[in-house]
Design a protein around this motif. Structure first.
Motif, PDB file in Angstrom:
ATOM      1  N   SER A 516       2.445  39.301  49.759  1.00 23.54           N
ATOM      2  CA  SER A 516       3.404  40.416  49.729  1.00 23.54           C
ATOM      3  C   SER A 516       2.868  41.595  48.930  1.00 23.54           C
ATOM      4  N   TRP A 517       2.046  41.335  47.915  1.00 18.13           N
ATOM      5  CA  TRP A 517       1.445  42.434  47.160  1.00 18.13           C
ATOM      6  C   TRP A 517       0.605  43.311  48.082  1.00 18.13           C
ATOM      7  N   GLU A 520       3.061  44.852  51.275  1.00 14.54           N
ATOM      8  CA  GLU A 520       4.164  45.733  50.903  1.00 14.54           C
ATOM      9  C   GLU A 520       3.766  46.728  49.814  1.00 14.54           C
ATOM     10  N   LEU A 521       3.181  46.235  48.732  1.00 15.97           N
ATOM     11  CA  LEU A 521       2.846  47.124  47.620  1.00 15.97           C
ATOM     12  C   LEU A 521       1.683  48.050  47.962  1.00 15.97           C
ATOM     13  N   ASP A 551       2.065  42.642  37.287  1.00 19.70           N
ATOM     14  CA  ASP A 551       2.442  41.300  36.854  1.00 19.70           C
ATOM     15  C   ASP A 551       2.209  41.135  35.352  1.00 19.70           C
ATOM     16  N   LYS A 657      11.473  52.232  44.112  1.00 19.98           N
ATOM     17  CA  LYS A 657      11.878  50.936  44.670  1.00 19.98           C
ATOM     18  C   LYS A 657      11.093  49.793  44.019  1.00 19.98           C
ATOM     19  N   TRP A 658       9.835  50.057  43.642  1.00 20.55           N
ATOM     20  CA  TRP A 658       9.057  49.027  42.968  1.00 20.55           C
ATOM     21  C   TRP A 658       9.458  48.918  41.502  1.00 20.55           C
ATOM     22  N   GLN A 659       9.859  50.043  40.915  1.00 15.88           N
ATOM     23  CA  GLN A 659      10.397  49.987  39.550  1.00 15.88           C
ATOM     24  C   GLN A 659      11.639  49.101  39.517  1.00 15.88           C
ATOM     25  N   GLN A 660      12.479  49.220  40.552  1.00 16.53           N
ATOM     26  CA  GLN A 660      13.665  48.376  40.639  1.00 16.53           C
ATOM     27  C   GLN A 660      13.282  46.928  40.942  1.00 16.53           C
ATOM     28  N   HIS A 661      12.283  46.744  41.805  1.00 16.64           N
ATOM     29  CA  HIS A 661      11.841  45.395  42.177  1.00 16.64           C
ATOM     30  C   HIS A 661      11.350  44.619  40.956  1.00 16.64           C
ATOM     31  N   TYR A 662      10.597  45.289  40.101  1.00 17.12           N
ATOM     32  CA  TYR A 662      10.070  44.626  38.910  1.00 17.12           C
ATOM     33  C   TYR A 662      11.015  44.725  37.712  1.00 17.12           C
ATOM     34  N   GLN A 663      12.184  45.354  37.931  1.00 17.85           N
ATOM     35  CA  GLN A 663      13.205  45.485  36.886  1.00 17.85           C
ATOM     36  C   GLN A 663      12.642  46.151  35.633  1.00 17.85           C
TER      37      GLN A 663
END
Length: 783
Positions: A516-517, A520-521, A551, A657-663
């Motif tokens: 997925s990295w 998607e990323l 990570d 969206k990735w900031q939200q994904h990684y909280q």
């Protein structure tokens, strides 16, 4: 591989002690991971026979025993064990004996003298708990030291074998190795082929002669499955890490440990029809001996009969045909399955057995029939019965191709000179057959040596047997010269130092990443997939380094590290026209405040321009930045990094969206560049130092909002107007007096001549030329 030293020394007994044997094995490549004694340390405990047992006069649960310990007079011992009785033979600790935790002394027990202590397994350290005295067989010799009788002076070796040395996964294999290393006599167990005592046989068919290259089976009728395995066998199994189960199972396990050949016994009464070795059907089920039901894949080999799969070939037998106490007829199996056939199959179900461990590494195909004969002889000896004829099916057996060893090559690699006669002797000790001619040996390894396939393997064997300790460490002789250091090449260490000096810390992440990295990323639609990933989240090769950095960021934030600056220098992978391409990259991530919390400056979160300064430090100020889009980065804060007209990487703020994904509570800024362009630098050239002062003039122009500052500066610098040494922006203005969709840009221009002072006319001419350039190319108007 764990084994008993006493068992090993029955097959070869070199004149060296235990420690020397351990060192010898380790130096020969069979690392001794652990060396331990058997049981606890104690002394002066002998076998005693109870000749009388009288009730203690003052205690209901005690007895006063007279015991024969082999001395002239029997000893009086007070004992409280419930199983103490006349005629029983058990260990007796004499006065002065030192047992685990205490010493035996002459004492009075409730007024009666006691000259020793009768022992259970607990007192001599053989068990944590026991219900009474350790009962010994009637034929045990009275007065014999119990350590000698039980073999407690034994040592347990645990070897950490490399995967190529599967020949040493047996006592016979280790004995061969020790005999080869020491020159000691090798006395292996001998067993002849047994004649058939009945005519019944099981027909065997093999569907794939390459996967199962040899299959041997034999029907043994009239066995007593309830017979007890002899003490010597149970002891050897226990000291090899296997528990005793039943006589038949113990025999198959014993042959596995002794000869390295996995075996299996079927209850013949439960077999339906003949034996068929075939590939499993997709989804075919079998319940294994460990009561685990598995659904097999079509690339898994099974042993089957008319009812279906009855064993997972090379891994574990099936419960439906397991031998039990009521079994009277058994079918013994001894087979050779190729390593590729068995490797990894059991692990799909979380199963790893002693059999699969050996088959995956390679079993001696030349020993298949002999192992069956050995197991049959033990069954007849322990359980009785009548053996039938052997059913043998042979397929495509592996070939042992002769390998050449050149003496010149051997001496060159080892750095010493060995005689051909010594090399020939070492090959004889190894059991290798060879021919010798003009300094060249042509060697054929035996069937149990899967690891010998090229000249380097033979050189390693000679080095091991000759002894690494016997190869002198000779310091190399060479001229010490300064190596060339290209001034135009920046080393990796310099780039690392630049980032470390700016507060970054280096990390190292795996090249195997989550799919997925990539998809998607990083937007990589076709990542390079691994055929046999070590984990589901490490299934593809990385094409970029950001996944690992994010990570690592999360890992640190979870541990209250709220300011993180990290970088990694590593390889990325991509498909190429021919194969794959590996590219070294340098990547960084910054998160949190610009500087650590302090009183002198207000806190400010890191932004695009802070990290851009770090990138400029890496590129030596040569980078240009062009707005672009990347799936991992913020649409309005992303740029491609251009050096010498070529894109070498990206910089930008992490996409929301990735900031939200990684909280992430705050945004992170990332960059990544190819390493090679960063290492190329222009060599500085000398220019004369001016003796005359520079002249500064400012120029303010109005341009459209769409015109970039970089474009204006590049235009002015590219013209290389005489006397101009530097041009830079120092002010931007929008507002009153400036039309909409326009902006005012103020530049300073430095001019200097190394030979004279500049006149006003020369300065005015330069400024007019610059204004004309940007007016014609960008529509700039003098403010």
């Amino acid at each position: 591989m764990q084994f008993s030293e006493q068992w090993l020394r029955q097959y070869t007994n070199p004149s060296i002690d235990t420690d020397a044997l351990s060192h010898l094995l380790t130096m020969a490549g069979l690392e001794v991971e652990e060396l331990a004694g058997v049981g606890a340390d104690f002394n002066k405990v002998v076998i005693a026979e109870i000749i009388s047992a009288d009730k203690h006069p003052d205690a209901d649960r005690l007895q006063v025993l007279k015991v024969n310990v082999g001395a002239a007079e029997p000893l009086q011992v007070v004992c409280g064990a419930s199983n103490a009785r006349v005629g029983l033979k058990a260990p007796c600790a004499l006065v002065g004996a030192v047992l685990p935790g205490f010493e035996i002394k002459q004492a009075k027990v409730r007024g009666v003298e006691s000259f020793g202590m009768m022992c259970s397994e607990t007192e001599i350290g053989l068990a944590a708990e026991s219900a009474g005295l350790l009962e010994l067989p009637a034929n045990a010799t009275v007065g014999q030291d119990i350590r000698e009788y039980l073999g407690l002076n034994d040592k347990l070796f645990t070897l950490k074998l490399t995967p190529n040395r599967s020949d040493c996964l047996s006592i016979v294999g280790i004995a061969r190795e020790v005999a080869a290393l020491t020159g000691a006599t090798l006395d292996l167990p001998k067993f002849d082929a047994l004649s058939a005592q009945h005519q019944d046989v099981k027909k065997v068919s093999v569907a794939d002669g390459e996967a199962c290259a040899r299959y041997c089976g034999r029907l043994v009728k009239g066995v007593n499955a309830t017979a007890q395995a002899p003490e010597w066998m149970v002891r050897r199994l226990d000291r090899s890490g296997l528990r005793s189960i039943s006589a038949v199972v113990d025999i198959t396990n014993y042959v596995l440990l002794e000869l390295g050949q996995p075996m299996h016994a079927f209850d013949a009464a439960k077999l339906q029809g003949d034996i068929n070795v075939r590939w499993a059907s997709q989804g075919e089920t079998i319940t294994l001996l460990n009561e685990q039901e598995v659904k097999l894949d079509k690339d898994m080999l099974v042993i089957a009969d008319n009812s279906g799969a009855i064993a997972f070939a090379g891994v574990m037998g099936g419960q439906s045909t397991a031998v039990s106490d009521t079994s009277t007829d058994i079918f013994l199996e001894s087979a050779f399955f190729t390593p590729d056939t068995i490797a990894g199959k059991g692990r799909r179900f979380g199963i790893s057995t002693d059999s699969s461990y050996r088959f995956e590494r390679g079993v001696d195909y030349g020993n298949t029939l002999q192992a069956l004969e050995r197991a049959t002889a033990l069954v007849l000896e322990i359980c009785g019965g009548q053996a039938g004829a052997v059913t043998e099916v042979n397929g495509v057996l592996p070939k042992r191709v002769p390998t050449q060893l050149r003496m010149a090559k051997l001496n060159s690699i080892l750095g010493i000179t060995l005689d051909e006669s010594l090399v020939a002797k070492l090959f004889d000790q190894l059991g290798f057959t060879y021919t010798q001619k003009a300094g060249v040996f042509e060697v054929s390894p035996p069937s149990y040596r899967f690891d010998i396939s090229r000249e380097e393997d033979l050189i390693e064997e000679i080095a091991r047997l000759h002894g690494y300790d016997n190869i002198p460490a000779i310091a190399p002789i060479a001229d010490l010269r300064m190596l060339p250091d290209a001034e135009g090449l920046v080393t990796r260490a310099v780039l690392q130092d630049v980032l470390v000096a700016n507060g970054y810390q280096e990390v190292v992440n795996y090249s195997f990443v989550d799919e997925s990295w990539e998809t998607e990323l990083l937007g990589n639609a076709k990542p390079i997939k691994l055929k046999n990933p070590i984990a589901s989240n490490m299934s593809v090769m990385r094409s970029g380094l950001w996944g690992g950095l994010l990570d690592t960021l999360v890992y640190n934030l979870n541990r209250q590290q709220d300011r993180v600056r990290i970088f990694e220098m590593g390889a990325s992978y991509a498909e190429a026209k021919e194969g794959f391409q590996e590219t070294m990259r340098i990547s960084g991530l910054a998160y949190g405040d610009v500087i650590p919390e302090q009183w002198g400056e207000a806190a400010r979160s890191i932004d695009f321009y802070d990290v851009k300064a770090d990138v400029d430090a890496l590129t030596g100020g040569r980078a240009e930045y062009v707005a672009a889009q990347h799936p991992a980065l913020h649409p309005g804060q992303t740029a491609q990094i251009i050096v010498r007209g070529r894109s070498i990487g990206w910089i930008g703020k992490l996409h929301p969206k990735w900031q939200q994904h990684y909280q992430l509570p705050k945004g992170a800024v990332l960059f990544e560049m190819d390493l090679s362009p960063l290492q190329q630098r222009s060599i500085p050239k000398y220019s004369e130092v001016a003796k005359f002062p520079p002249v500064r003039r400012d120029i303010a122009v109005v341009v459209d909002e769409a015109v970039s500052v970089d474009a204006l500066i590049k235009t002015m610098k590219k013209a290389k107007v005489q006397f101009v040494t530097d041009i830079a922006l120092f002010d931007v203005y929008r507002g009153k007096g400036i039309a909409e969709e326009k902006k005012s840009l103020a530049f300073y221009v430095l001019m200097q001549d190394t030979q004279k002072s500049l006149t006003d006319a020369e300065v005015d001419s330069v400024m007019a030329s610059l204004l004309e350039l940007i007016k014609n190319q960008h529509g700039a108007e003098l403010r």
